[in-house]
Motif scaffolding. Structure first.
Motif, short mmCIF file in Angstrom:
data_model
loop_
_atom_site.label_atom_id
_atom_site.label_comp_id
_atom_site.label_asym_id
_atom_site.label_seq_id
_atom_site.Cartn_x
_atom_site.Cartn_y
_atom_site.Cartn_z
N ARG A 193 46.20 53.99 55.34
CA ARG A 193 45.99 54.25 56.79
C ARG A 193 46.48 55.79 57.21
O ARG A 193 45.89 56.52 58.13
N GLU A 239 44.47 49.18 63.65
CA GLU A 239 43.06 48.80 62.65
C GLU A 239 42.03 49.79 62.24
O GLU A 239 41.56 49.96 61.36
N VAL A 240 41.86 50.86 63.32
CA VAL A 240 40.95 51.74 63.22
C VAL A 240 41.47 52.66 62.10
O VAL A 240 40.55 53.30 61.40
N ARG A 242 43.17 51.69 59.89
CA ARG A 242 43.00 51.08 58.33
C ARG A 242 41.65 50.67 58.07
O ARG A 242 41.42 49.81 57.35
N ALA A 243 40.61 51.61 58.64
CA ALA A 243 39.39 51.07 58.54
C ALA A 243 38.89 50.98 56.81
O ALA A 243 37.95 50.10 56.34
N LYS A 317 35.58 44.00 60.62
CA LYS A 317 35.78 45.43 60.55
C LYS A 317 34.96 46.24 61.43
O LYS A 317 34.83 47.29 62.04
N ALA A 320 37.20 48.08 63.83
CA ALA A 320 37.68 49.19 63.15
C ALA A 320 36.87 50.31 62.98
O ALA A 320 37.10 51.58 63.30
#
Length: 363
Positions: A193, A239-240, A242-243, A317, A320
């Motif tokens: 990330r 979360e974006v 951690r895409a 996802k 994300a």
């Protein structure tokens, strides 16, 4: 007879016995070899012509085809299989040895798992290796594995040649699988990330979103466009970033055959001048993506893996890769019951409300 005489006689006797042993012809037979026969003698050179592998079970047939130097899965749009998977299987066939004959009674074959593989509910598998003309190079019905109860003991499995009733216990490893997902490497990427520094997201029917990470490597992602937003949820923003962490696919198709309708696209900027573009499609509840990369050797390596393919990834996802602004807004919780405004206390039962005393009149 004195001691000297006894020693001389003993030495002479020993010399005579030794001479007799040396001069006697050796009529002993060489030790019998304990090596068990190979299931497929001379198989290794013939495998150079292998062009097709089939694994047939009662519920269908898995096929792996050779295309040039690669092996591919027609069931997964021709996606390459893991080379080590094929190599381990073919080497296992060349090294397989028949150690013990077992039953030849057709009624008992099911106990060893070497019954007819096409029989409904059968647990056996028929493994066939074919050449480009469809000729059989090797074929074997594979049954149950024998459990090892000691360490350093080779694996063994029950087998039977098609067309023969005799079953065998064979020594060796045959990693045979009828599930296509076990033949392919489903990893797409695993990028930490911290490397994701910014993302530009254009979702169909939604305003453009731009996110950037703070100055430090472990800084948080924040929305910089639009400039004014409601209170945002830090976990959703993260979360974006951690895409691309532990990104795997559930299914794969040719890029030209990506299912569903386009819902948006995103461009991610990462450290080391790596840039990744994502095009997202939605097919019912399924999320499909096409990926492309640019920037140095890393971008070339990723593109070599991704180019020409569309991947089905987990539904989660979507937020994300192509989130809406509403997906990033912090959820507003309702106030807890004990924080509700206090209600007016009711009058005590059985008592009447007392009227207010009259106002005192001035003298």
């Amino acid at each position: 007879m004195n001691r000297r005489t006894i020693l001389l006689l003993g030495t002479a006797a020993a010399a005579t016995v030794g001479a007799a042993i040396m001069l006697t012809p050796d009529r002993t037979e060489p030790p019998v070899s304990t090596a068990t026969p190979l299931a497929f003698p001379g198989l290794a050179p013939r495998l150079a012509n292998a062009a097709r592998i089939e694994v047939t079970r009662h519920d269908g047939t898995l096929t792996v085809n050779r295309e040039g130097e690669a092996w591919v899965l027609p069931a997964k749009a021709g996606h390459p299989v893991r080379p080590e998977k094929v190599r381990e299987l073919l080497v296992g066939l060349t090294e397989l040895r028949l150690t013990e004959p077992r039953t030849a009674n057709p009624e008992l074959l099911e106990r060893l798992g070497v019954e007819d593989p096409t029989k409904q509910g059968a647990t056996s598998s028929l493994l066939r290796v074919l050449d480009a003309q469809g000729g059989v190079i090797a074929e074997l019905i594979i049954g149950r594995r024998r459990m090892r109860v000691q360490g350093n003991v080779p694996e063994s499995v029950y087998v039977r040649r098609p067309g023969e009733a005799q079953a065998w216990l064979a020594e060796g490893r045959l990693p045979i699988d009828s599930d296509p997902n076990l033949w392919i490497d489903r990893d797409i990427a695993n990028i930490p990330r911290e490397r994701v520094r910014a993302a530009e997201i254009e979702r169909v029917g939604e305003p453009r979103l731009v996110l950037r990470r703070g100055g430090e490597p472990d800084g948080t992602m924040a929305v910089v466009e639009p400039a004014e937003t409601p209170e945002l949820d830090e976990i959703s923003l993260d979360e974006v970033g951690r895409a691309f962490e532990f990104l795997t696919f559930l299914d794969v198709q040719r890029a030209a055959d990506i299912p569903g309708e386009k819902i948006g696209e995103a461009r991610f900027a990462l450290t080391d001048d790596l840039r990744i573009a994502v095009v997202a499609h939605k097919d019912g509840e399924n999320l499909w993506v096409r990926l492309s990369a640019e920037g140095g050797e890393e971008g070339q390596r990723l593109n070599a893996r991704w180019q020409g393919w569309a991947y089905q990834v987990g539904q989660w996802k979507e937020k994300a890769f192509v989130p809406r602004l509403a997906d990033l807004v912090k959820e507003q919780r309702a106030p807890a019951p004990d924080q509700a405004p206090a209600a007016e206390a009711p009058a005590t039962p059985g008592t009447a409300a007392q009227p207010a005393p009259p106002a005192q009149q001035p003298n």
